[in-house]
Design an enzyme around this catalytic site. Sequence first.
Site, PDB file in Angstrom:
ATOM      1  N   ALA A 127      39.644  -1.035   3.496  1.00 12.97           N
ATOM      2  CA  ALA A 127      38.230  -0.747   3.744  1.00 12.97           C
ATOM      3  C   ALA A 127      38.021   0.318   4.816  1.00 12.97           C
ATOM      4  O   ALA A 127      36.932   0.908   4.895  1.00 12.97           O
ATOM      5  CB  ALA A 127      37.501  -2.025   4.125  1.00 12.97           C
ATOM      6  N   ASN A 173      47.294   3.384   1.842  1.00  9.78           N
ATOM      7  CA  ASN A 173      46.145   2.666   1.310  1.00  9.78           C
ATOM      8  C   ASN A 173      45.392   2.159   2.524  1.00  9.78           C
ATOM      9  O   ASN A 173      45.781   1.157   3.118  1.00  9.78           O
ATOM     10  CB  ASN A 173      46.564   1.509   0.396  1.00  9.78           C
ATOM     11  CG  ASN A 173      45.360   0.812  -0.205  1.00  9.78           C
ATOM     12  OD1 ASN A 173      44.229   0.937   0.301  1.00  9.78           O
ATOM     13  ND2 ASN A 173      45.576   0.081  -1.273  1.00  9.78           N
ATOM     14  N   ARG A 191      44.844 -13.222  -3.652  1.00  9.03           N
ATOM     15  CA  ARG A 191      43.390 -13.341  -3.820  1.00  9.03           C
ATOM     16  C   ARG A 191      42.940 -12.232  -4.762  1.00  9.03           C
ATOM     17  O   ARG A 191      43.581 -11.209  -4.892  1.00  9.03           O
ATOM     18  CB  ARG A 191      42.668 -13.141  -2.473  1.00  9.03           C
ATOM     19  CG  ARG A 191      43.056 -14.060  -1.365  1.00  9.03           C
ATOM     20  CD  ARG A 191      42.365 -15.408  -1.463  1.00  9.03           C
ATOM     21  NE  ARG A 191      42.477 -16.167  -0.222  1.00  9.03           N
ATOM     22  CZ  ARG A 191      43.622 -16.702   0.230  1.00  9.03           C
ATOM     23  NH1 ARG A 191      44.737 -16.497  -0.456  1.00  9.03           N
ATOM     24  NH2 ARG A 191      43.654 -17.389   1.376  1.00  9.03           N
ATOM     25  N   ARG A 234      33.395   0.850  -8.626  1.00 10.80           N
ATOM     26  CA  ARG A 234      32.984  -0.317  -7.851  1.00 10.80           C
ATOM     27  C   ARG A 234      31.691  -0.050  -7.095  1.00 10.80           C
ATOM     28  O   ARG A 234      30.951   0.897  -7.391  1.00 10.80           O
ATOM     29  CB  ARG A 234      34.135  -0.750  -6.937  1.00 10.80           C
ATOM     30  CG  ARG A 234      35.423  -1.064  -7.715  1.00 10.80           C
ATOM     31  CD  ARG A 234      36.531  -1.560  -6.821  1.00 10.80           C
ATOM     32  NE  ARG A 234      36.200  -2.867  -6.235  1.00 10.80           N
ATOM     33  CZ  ARG A 234      36.942  -3.420  -5.267  1.00 10.80           C
ATOM     34  NH1 ARG A 234      38.008  -2.776  -4.778  1.00 10.80           N
ATOM     35  NH2 ARG A 234      36.603  -4.612  -4.785  1.00 10.80           N
ATOM     36  N   PRO A 280      43.782  -3.019   6.389  1.00  9.48           N
ATOM     37  CA  PRO A 280      43.299  -4.392   6.520  1.00  9.48           C
ATOM     38  C   PRO A 280      43.173  -5.160   5.214  1.00  9.48           C
ATOM     39  O   PRO A 280      42.769  -4.619   4.197  1.00  9.48           O
ATOM     40  CB  PRO A 280      41.914  -4.207   7.161  1.00  9.48           C
ATOM     41  CG  PRO A 280      42.038  -2.947   7.930  1.00  9.48           C
ATOM     42  CD  PRO A 280      42.923  -2.067   7.101  1.00  9.48           C
ATOM     43  N   ASN A 281      43.582  -6.434   5.279  1.00 11.74           N
ATOM     44  CA  ASN A 281      43.475  -7.424   4.192  1.00 11.74           C
ATOM     45  C   ASN A 281      44.478  -7.216   3.062  1.00 11.74           C
ATOM     46  O   ASN A 281      44.581  -8.081   2.193  1.00 11.74           O
ATOM     47  CB  ASN A 281      42.061  -7.466   3.604  1.00 11.74           C
ATOM     48  CG  ASN A 281      41.040  -7.907   4.618  1.00 11.74           C
ATOM     49  OD1 ASN A 281      41.137  -8.977   5.208  1.00 11.74           O
ATOM     50  ND2 ASN A 281      40.060  -7.044   4.878  1.00 11.74           N
ATOM     51  N   HIS A 322      44.599   3.905  -3.805  1.00 13.74           N
ATOM     52  CA  HIS A 322      43.757   2.717  -3.958  1.00 13.74           C
ATOM     53  C   HIS A 322      44.192   2.003  -5.231  1.00 13.74           C
ATOM     54  O   HIS A 322      44.304   2.628  -6.289  1.00 13.74           O
ATOM     55  CB  HIS A 322      42.277   3.097  -4.031  1.00 13.74           C
ATOM     56  CG  HIS A 322      41.791   3.767  -2.796  1.00 13.74           C
ATOM     57  ND1 HIS A 322      41.611   3.099  -1.616  1.00 13.74           N
ATOM     58  CD2 HIS A 322      41.501   5.075  -2.536  1.00 13.74           C
ATOM     59  CE1 HIS A 322      41.215   3.939  -0.694  1.00 13.74           C
ATOM     60  NE2 HIS A 322      41.161   5.151  -1.210  1.00 13.74           N
ATOM     61  N   TYR A 324      42.935  -6.735  -7.923  1.00  9.28           N
ATOM     62  CA  TYR A 324      44.090  -6.104  -7.277  1.00  9.28           C
ATOM     63  C   TYR A 324      45.432  -6.501  -7.885  1.00  9.28           C
ATOM     64  O   TYR A 324      46.484  -6.023  -7.435  1.00  9.28           O
ATOM     65  CB  TYR A 324      44.083  -6.439  -5.788  1.00  9.28           C
ATOM     66  CG  TYR A 324      42.837  -5.965  -5.085  1.00  9.28           C
ATOM     67  CD1 TYR A 324      41.914  -6.858  -4.563  1.00  9.28           C
ATOM     68  CD2 TYR A 324      42.580  -4.611  -4.947  1.00  9.28           C
ATOM     69  CE1 TYR A 324      40.751  -6.421  -3.925  1.00  9.28           C
ATOM     70  CE2 TYR A 324      41.428  -4.151  -4.310  1.00  9.28           C
ATOM     71  CZ  TYR A 324      40.527  -5.062  -3.799  1.00  9.28           C
ATOM     72  OH  TYR A 324      39.391  -4.628  -3.164  1.00  9.28           O
ATOM     73  N   GLU A 374      46.608   9.488  -0.520  1.00  9.40           N
ATOM     74  CA  GLU A 374      45.711   8.324  -0.429  1.00  9.40           C
ATOM     75  C   GLU A 374      45.831   7.500  -1.714  1.00  9.40           C
ATOM     76  O   GLU A 374      45.730   8.068  -2.817  1.00  9.40           O
ATOM     77  CB  GLU A 374      44.276   8.802  -0.235  1.00  9.40           C
ATOM     78  CG  GLU A 374      43.230   7.717  -0.115  1.00  9.40           C
ATOM     79  CD  GLU A 374      41.830   8.286   0.069  1.00  9.40           C
ATOM     80  OE1 GLU A 374      41.689   9.499   0.362  1.00  9.40           O
ATOM     81  OE2 GLU A 374      40.866   7.518  -0.115  1.00  9.40           O
TER      82      GLU A 374
HETATM   83  O1  LIG Z   1      41.570  -0.567  -4.225  1.00  9.93           O
HETATM   84  C1  LIG Z   1      42.103  -0.518  -3.092  1.00  9.93           C
HETATM   85  O2  LIG Z   1      43.323  -0.446  -2.902  1.00  9.93           O
HETATM   86  C2  LIG Z   1      41.227  -0.638  -1.848  1.00  9.93           C
HETATM   87  O3  LIG Z   1      41.715   0.235  -0.862  1.00  9.93           O
HETATM   88  C3  LIG Z   1      41.366  -2.055  -1.380  1.00  9.93           C
HETATM   89  C4  LIG Z   1      40.422  -2.370  -0.224  1.00  9.93           C
HETATM   90  C5  LIG Z   1      40.471  -3.865   0.053  1.00  9.93           C
HETATM   91  C6  LIG Z   1      41.746  -4.267   0.672  1.00  9.93           C
HETATM   92  C7  LIG Z   1      41.806  -5.757   0.594  1.00  9.93           C
HETATM   93  O4  LIG Z   1      42.776  -6.050  -0.382  1.00  9.93           O
HETATM   94  C8  LIG Z   1      42.790  -7.326  -0.864  1.00  9.93           C
HETATM   95  C9  LIG Z   1      43.797  -7.618  -1.732  1.00  9.93           C
HETATM   96  C10 LIG Z   1      43.847  -8.875  -2.276  1.00  9.93           C
HETATM   97  C11 LIG Z   1      42.885  -9.823  -1.954  1.00  9.93           C
HETATM   98  C12 LIG Z   1      41.859  -9.515  -1.054  1.00  9.93           C
HETATM   99  C13 LIG Z   1      41.808  -8.249  -0.510  1.00  9.93           C
HETATM  100  C14 LIG Z   1      38.986  -1.988  -0.541  1.00  9.93           C
HETATM  101  O5  LIG Z   1      38.175  -2.239   0.626  1.00  9.93           O
HETATM  102  C15 LIG Z   1      38.899  -0.547  -0.941  1.00  9.93           C
HETATM  103  O6  LIG Z   1      37.562  -0.228  -1.262  1.00  9.93           O
HETATM  104  C16 LIG Z   1      39.801  -0.288  -2.150  1.00  9.93           C
END
Ligand SMILES: O=C(O)[C@]1(O)C[C@H](CCCOc2ccccc2)[C@@H](O)[C@H](O)C1
Length: 151
Positions: A78, A75, A19, A108, A11-12, A101, A24, A99
């Site tokens: 969340a 990946n 963003r 974090r 997701p996201n 990230h 990221y 896995e």
């Molecule tokens: O660091 C990572 O790749 C995460 O898996 C990204 C997740 C968030 C995915 C959302 O990715 C976005 C990318 C760009 C802008 C907004 C969200 C976060 O919830 C994990 O704790 C770590």
Amino acid sequence: MAKSILLINGPNLNLLGTREPTVYGSTTLPQVTESAQKQCSARSIYLESIQSNHEGVLIDRIHEARGNIDAIVINPGALTHTSVALRDALLAVEIPFVEVHISNIHKREAFRHHSYLSDKAEAIICGLGVYGYEAAIEYAVRYIKPKEKAQ
Ligand SMILES: O=C(O)[C@]1(O)C[C@H](CCCOc2ccccc2)[C@@H](O)[C@H](O)C1
């Protein structure tokens, strides 16, 4: 070693590059998947990619991978921190997974420090930015031995 890989983004991650670039980076998900495809094609590896904001869609795709995918690079977004169902799906299909990230989840918020997947992963890569995807694929190609095909 792994000749077919499924790249899963949760997701996201469709927002990647648009963003929160300080967290990221500025590379988009299409750019990540294009790079992964080139990396695999150069090694005659089959790569399929999926991104979904829906847990059940990812679980269904993992089920479909049983018997025809040698390794998963995931990946989970969340879902890393919340989803026993995703863990159960990965265990059920018995496909080795790496896995990934993008951020260093251990630097974090505390709620990101636990993963429901890590103890079952072949490897965990975090904090390398989007290079983590390249590293994960390279690891899978070099070191993940396909399971014997069920007779
Ligand atoms: O660091 C990572 O790749 C995460 O898996 C990204 C997740 C968030 C995915 C959302 O990715 C976005 C990318 C760009 C802008 C907004 C969200 C976060 O919830 C994990 O704790 C770590």
